[in-house]
Design an enzyme around this catalytic site. Structure first.
Site, PDB file in Angstrom:
ATOM      1  N   HIS A   1      -0.393   0.583   9.167  1.00 29.33           N
ATOM      2  CA  HIS A   1      -1.565   0.954   8.376  1.00 29.33           C
ATOM      3  C   HIS A   1      -2.612   1.641   9.226  1.00 29.33           C
ATOM      4  O   HIS A   1      -3.792   1.625   8.904  1.00 29.33           O
ATOM      5  CB  HIS A   1      -2.206  -0.281   7.752  1.00 29.33           C
ATOM      6  CG  HIS A   1      -1.287  -1.035   6.879  1.00 29.33           C
ATOM      7  ND1 HIS A   1      -0.490  -2.035   7.344  1.00 29.33           N
ATOM      8  CD2 HIS A   1      -1.001  -0.899   5.562  1.00 29.33           C
ATOM      9  CE1 HIS A   1       0.236  -2.513   6.345  1.00 29.33           C
ATOM     10  NE2 HIS A   1      -0.033  -1.837   5.268  1.00 29.33           N
TER      11      HIS A   1
ATOM     12  N   HIS B   1       3.614   4.673   3.013  1.00 27.58           N
ATOM     13  CA  HIS B   1       4.769   4.283   3.827  1.00 27.58           C
ATOM     14  C   HIS B   1       6.056   4.915   3.318  1.00 27.58           C
ATOM     15  O   HIS B   1       7.146   4.456   3.634  1.00 27.58           O
ATOM     16  CB  HIS B   1       4.931   2.771   3.827  1.00 27.58           C
ATOM     17  CG  HIS B   1       3.692   2.027   4.154  1.00 27.58           C
ATOM     18  ND1 HIS B   1       3.018   2.224   5.332  1.00 27.58           N
ATOM     19  CD2 HIS B   1       2.971   1.116   3.455  1.00 27.58           C
ATOM     20  CE1 HIS B   1       1.944   1.440   5.349  1.00 27.58           C
ATOM     21  NE2 HIS B   1       1.887   0.768   4.217  1.00 27.58           N
TER      22      HIS B   1
ATOM     23  N   GLY C   1       0.829  -1.192   0.000  1.00 25.93           N
ATOM     24  CA  GLY C   1       0.000   0.000   0.000  1.00 25.93           C
ATOM     25  C   GLY C   1       0.865   1.243   0.000  1.00 25.93           C
ATOM     26  O   GLY C   1       1.993   1.224   0.492  1.00 25.93           O
ATOM     27  N   SER C   2       0.363   2.340  -0.556  1.00 26.96           N
ATOM     28  CA  SER C   2       1.063   3.610  -0.441  1.00 26.96           C
ATOM     29  C   SER C   2       0.894   4.149   0.969  1.00 26.96           C
ATOM     30  O   SER C   2       0.119   3.625   1.760  1.00 26.96           O
ATOM     31  CB  SER C   2       0.503   4.611  -1.453  1.00 26.96           C
ATOM     32  OG  SER C   2       0.841   4.217  -2.756  1.00 26.96           O
TER      33      SER C   2
END
Ligand SMILES: Nc1ncnc2c1ncn2[C@@H]1O[C@H](COP(=O)(O)OP(=O)(O)O)[C@@H](O)[C@H]1O
Ligand SMILES: Nc1ncnc2c1ncn2[C@@H]1O[C@H](COP(=O)(O)OP(=O)(O)O)[C@@H](O)[C@H]1O
Ligand SMILES: [Mg+2]
Ligand SMILES: [Mg+2]
Ligand SMILES: [Mg+2]
Ligand SMILES: [Mg+2]
Lengths: 220, 357, 357, 220
Positions: free
Chosen positions: B219, B57, B54-55
């Site tokens: 997250h 990070h 996922g973006s």
């Protein structure tokens, strides 16, 4: 008894997918909210993005057979949903499509086979057991109820009602569960008391199938 | 929600575009499916490393592409695993013929999507192996759940493997090295504040003004437990001792069995840290914690390691694996040996990590 | 207040201690008076560069000490100029005999304290010159006020001067180069959120959920105006055009006149940017803005520069001059020439900026 | 008229500095609050830190002459306050010390000279004019009032009262001013409507002088 011979047409399936897209858009926020306390607050966003992609692919296959339509749906979901939901829902529709390859009309029994195949695919991929607090907890009793109702000779509409009720109960049953799979499992005890977002979206998908068939049947 | 963005749905694409403009000598981008990749890819004679997730990070993973690190990175929507078509197209783009290693953080979604991609890439004749990073000691061990999450060790593995790939390690050797790094690295993180996923528009969770969340993932998912806020020293103590005192951890991880031509579950056990171990100490900001606070953590970590008989032989401090603007930190300790030290010191040149060139 | 600290009054000292532990090969620290300095100082044959200012802007300045940048940095309390004894002791520590250049950001307190330190150092026989950075176009020009603040150009100047010092520039040449960088660099910043000074314990200012502060300084001081929040593209447009369209700016700056043996006021005028100029584009996070958002700004800045006929020949993107955990960004454009480009590309090795080694 | 011959002793000065440290500690928060809207919210923290340092140095010089005591105070402030306040207040005490070098008792006229010297030093360093919204706006009228009252033959206590009143008025007069110096000047028009923190701390310092002398005089 003649009711049981009601069939599901290719157009019913197309309508179901369209209605699903609308329902998931409507519930995007709600599903992400459910994902917040025990996950990462994206399930609704993900599913909504996925079904937008499905809607953009649907025109190309609307006049193909049901198998092709469902396979296309699965592929679109896999390449756009991401997360755990993407492969799982992608598999759901891919396996459904495989189960009814080439058909343009489905009998009640075809529908049972279709949904059973979907569930099998999801379980094979995600390895979740009943009680692990996942979408499997909504779909498993739904498949059971559908098959039983069809076998008992109830009308398709009645069978779909049973399926929806069972899915809803399965969804609600996830609330007290301790999560064993997916992101919610990191929480351990703290996952208890929250309804699983994936079980909820599965319930919505199945409910939408039932409602679509019912309303199209009534209007015929 | 306060963010320097245009539309939430355009964040990932516009970020990629900006990265391509800012680092034209270093990276190129591919849109739809989205990924960035080394400007000089495919690098002849080198195994290609691909990661993704996922973006949100950043700089991991898109900012860790370049010499001595990744060949390509596939960004999903914020905090959502990317899709298999991204990893597949990236593999086609950067494979030099020596094969591709997928570096996967252990989240159900990441693992499923990468495994699908691996299957697809093999169908297209690409030699693919995978390694899974699952280093987060905050997650209680069990063979029956999703297992530990992949966090800080991922960043360290990406450079160590990148350096090894530059040195000519084969795909098989890299996979083995990656698994060695994984079982020797452990992490734990905490948050002082939540973060806000752009598409959600509001904080993922609520924390009281005097609360913190310990054992957080990356997250915005809740952590091991919520506690009253503490001093930096106390927080460092909790994270460091959770890592150092953690016992052996056993789980099964999926590996591709080339002979069988199928995925198999392999049981793996992490050795615990012991007195005399040499370690790399990694103090990481979750994004919103500013640079002034990290050395305060490092200072205490150094003291604890000394007390526990661990010798810090390398370190890393900064923002590398983040959760958007979340305030908080994570600590990773990686047991080092001569091979790892040599690889760690090797040059790296990416937007987010650079030395020696 | 949520911070990873112990006691507010210990933040600066503990940060220094952590830096020394984390970068033992790079920097050493001196406590009471506080400063950090190059581990290899004094560097024979090289003019020494010293900067400093309030803490809270990390990595500037303490994290910018090392080869190709500063020789020492003096941290004040958070957002408070350091005191003359710090700069004096630092000068004694790092002066190799070739003299010391103080790099001062234009704030009343910084200027007064550094000038006092320069006077004291000269009393002790150290050859000292000073340059002042005042590049913040958000401050309306006037000969009768404190003038423009020193912001982003400071970071660029510190590396350019550091590289020049490594190449053997004399004190006089470095002061001239520093003044050239200053008049060719311009910046403007904005904030989405306030920040919290540890000793104050609560946010310096309040911003509504739909508000932003444009033309902010780096100390949580209010900016040029408060506006409704906008998109990243609109914000970039405001900052970039404020910088690019700014007219010539004239002010007096204090310089040491060696012949007179006294401070004199020198009138200086910045040339405005013009079509065809080559520039370094610097997109900076105020601290709390995460890495995913900066490329979105950079992307738009690139487009605007192209439209305005400015050619971006170098760039820098990241957190370099910050305000604790404040969310927001600043843009700096520095007009480049061959000398500046060569110096910019020269190696630098500090905790906060590193390349070429 | 004999009142006018009251002198200020070395011990009075020491007591004044101790009382100032207490007053600035008490008002640290308030002064920083004043600094927030037009500065950087640290003025009170800075002054408090500075006077803590003064208190730690005071025991070494308590039995020296007033000039030495004030110079030591100035040096301690310069090396501990930082910001604009450090050099300015440092200069205030350094110049005061220079003006009364070697003395152990001050006449009213000595006091006038002392404070005038302080003001001059501050103005030379900071180049602020009256009306620029700085500490100069509190100290200038205070010096004026003190000198006039002493010249008019009032008692020292009366003169100190006049000084304090003028300082207070000067402080309040900064509220409508547009800042031209220091950090507040960056705000332009937005600096209007806020009381200057430096003028406020200057008022407190002068008021503390007056109160210290008065109370010590009364108790004699
Ligand atoms: N192993 C699994 N088997 C079946 N369903 C799963 C599994 N893991 C997660 N899920 C389902 O996926 C849902 C979460 O989906 P989503 O939020 O889209 O993905 P992610 O967790 O990657 O953010 C959960 O609510 C759960 O129902
Ligand atoms: N040039 C100047 N001359 C006189 N006083 C000044 C000048 N600049 C600032 N001041 C005073 O300093 C005060 C601010 O002090 P302080 O907050 O300690 O420093 P800083 O502004 O560096 O944070 C202002 O309120 C003002 O009274
Ligand atoms: Mg989710
Ligand atoms: Mg997700
Ligand atoms: Mg200050
Ligand atoms: Mg101040």
């Amino acid at each position: 008894m003649s009711e049981n011979e009601t069939t599901i047409t290719k157009d019913d399936i197309v309508e179901w997918l369209k209605a699903t897209a609308a329902v998931l858009e409507e519930n995007a926020h709600y599903l992400s909210e459910l994902d917040a306390p025990i996950g990462d607050a994206d399930h609704g966003i993900n599913m909504n993005r996925g079904f937008k992609k499905v809607m953009s692919k649907l025109p190309n296959v609307e006049d193909k057979d049901i198998g092709t339509i469902l396979r296309t749906t699965g592929m679109a979901l896999i390449s756009s949903v991401g997360g755990a939901g993407g492969p799982l829902y992608g598999t759901l529709y891919l396996e459904a499509g495989k189960a009814v390859r080439g058909k343009t009309e489905l009998s009640a029994n075809d529908l049972v086979n279709l949904i059973e195949a979907s569930l099998k695919g999801i379980v094979k991929l995600g390895k979740a057991n009943i009680g692990d607090k996942t979408m499997v907890d909504a779909i498993t009793p739904a498949v059971e109820a559908l098959r039983q109702s069809v076998n008992n000779g109830n009308s398709l509409i009645e069978a779909l009602h049973s399926m929806t009720d069972a899915a809803q109960k399965g969804m609600k049953d996830t609330i007290p569960m301790l999560a064993k799979k997916g992101r919610a499992s990191y929480l351990g005890e703290r996952s208890i008391g929250h309804q699983d977002p994936g079980a909820t979206s599965s319930y919505l998908v199945l409910k939408t199938l039932s409602e679509t068939i019912e309303s199209r049947h009534a209007s015929k | 929600m306060k963010k320097l963005i245009n539309k939430p749905e355009d964040v990932v694409k516009e970020e990629l575009e900006g990265m391509a403009l800012a680092y034209p000598d270093l990276i190129k981008i591919h849109l739809d499916p989205d990924f960035d990749y080394r400007a000089d890819a495919p690098v002849k004679g080198k195994v290609a490393l691909i990661s993704g997730g996922g973006s949100g990070h950043e700089p991991m993973h898109g900012g860790l592409v370049g010499h001595g690190m990744l060949d390509a990175a596939c960004p999903g929507a914020v905090f959502t695993s990317p899709t298999p078509d991204q990893m597949l197209e990236a593999a086609k783009m950067v494979n030099s013929g020596k094969g591709v290693l997928y570096i996967i953080k252990n989240y159900t979604g990441d693992v499923m999507n990468f495994q699908m991609a691996a299957d697809m890439a093999r169908d297209e004749g690409i030699d693919v192996d995978t390694i899974i990073i699952d280093d987060d000691v905050a997650v209680k061990d069990s063979l029956y759940t999703a297992g530990r999450r992949g966090v800080g060790t991922t960043v360290l593995a990406e450079h160590i493997l990148g350096a090894a790939a530059e040195k000519g390690y084969t795909l098989q050797e890299l996979a083995a090295l990656g698994r060695k790094v994984n079982i020797n690295g452990r992490s734990m993180g905490m948050a002082l504040t939540s973060c806000t996923v752009p598409a959600a528009g509001k904080p993922t969770f609520e924390l009281g003004e005097d609360e913190m969340e310990v054992g957080i993932g990356i997250h915005g998912e809740p952590g091991r437990k919520r506690m009253k806020i503490m001093t930096a020293d106390e927080i460092t103590e909790i994270l460091a001792t959770s890592i150092i005192d953690d016992g052996p951890y056993t789980r099964t991880l999926a590996q591709w069995d080339k002979d069988k031509g199928d995925w198999v579950d392999v049981e793996v056990t992490d050795p615990p840290f012991k007195k005399g171990d040499e370690v790399l100490a990694f103090v990481n900001s979750m994004g919103g914690t500013p640079d002034i606070e990290l050395p305060i953590i490092y200072r205490k970590l150094h003291e604890i390691c000394e007390k526990k008989g661990l010798k810090i032989v390398r370190n890393l401090m900064g923002r590398y694996i983040t959760s958007l603007e979340m305030q908080g930190c994570s600590i990773t300790l990686l047991k080092m040996d001569d091979e790892l030290k040599e690889l760690w010191d090797a040059p790296v040149h990416t937007p987010g990590m650079r030395w020696g060139m």
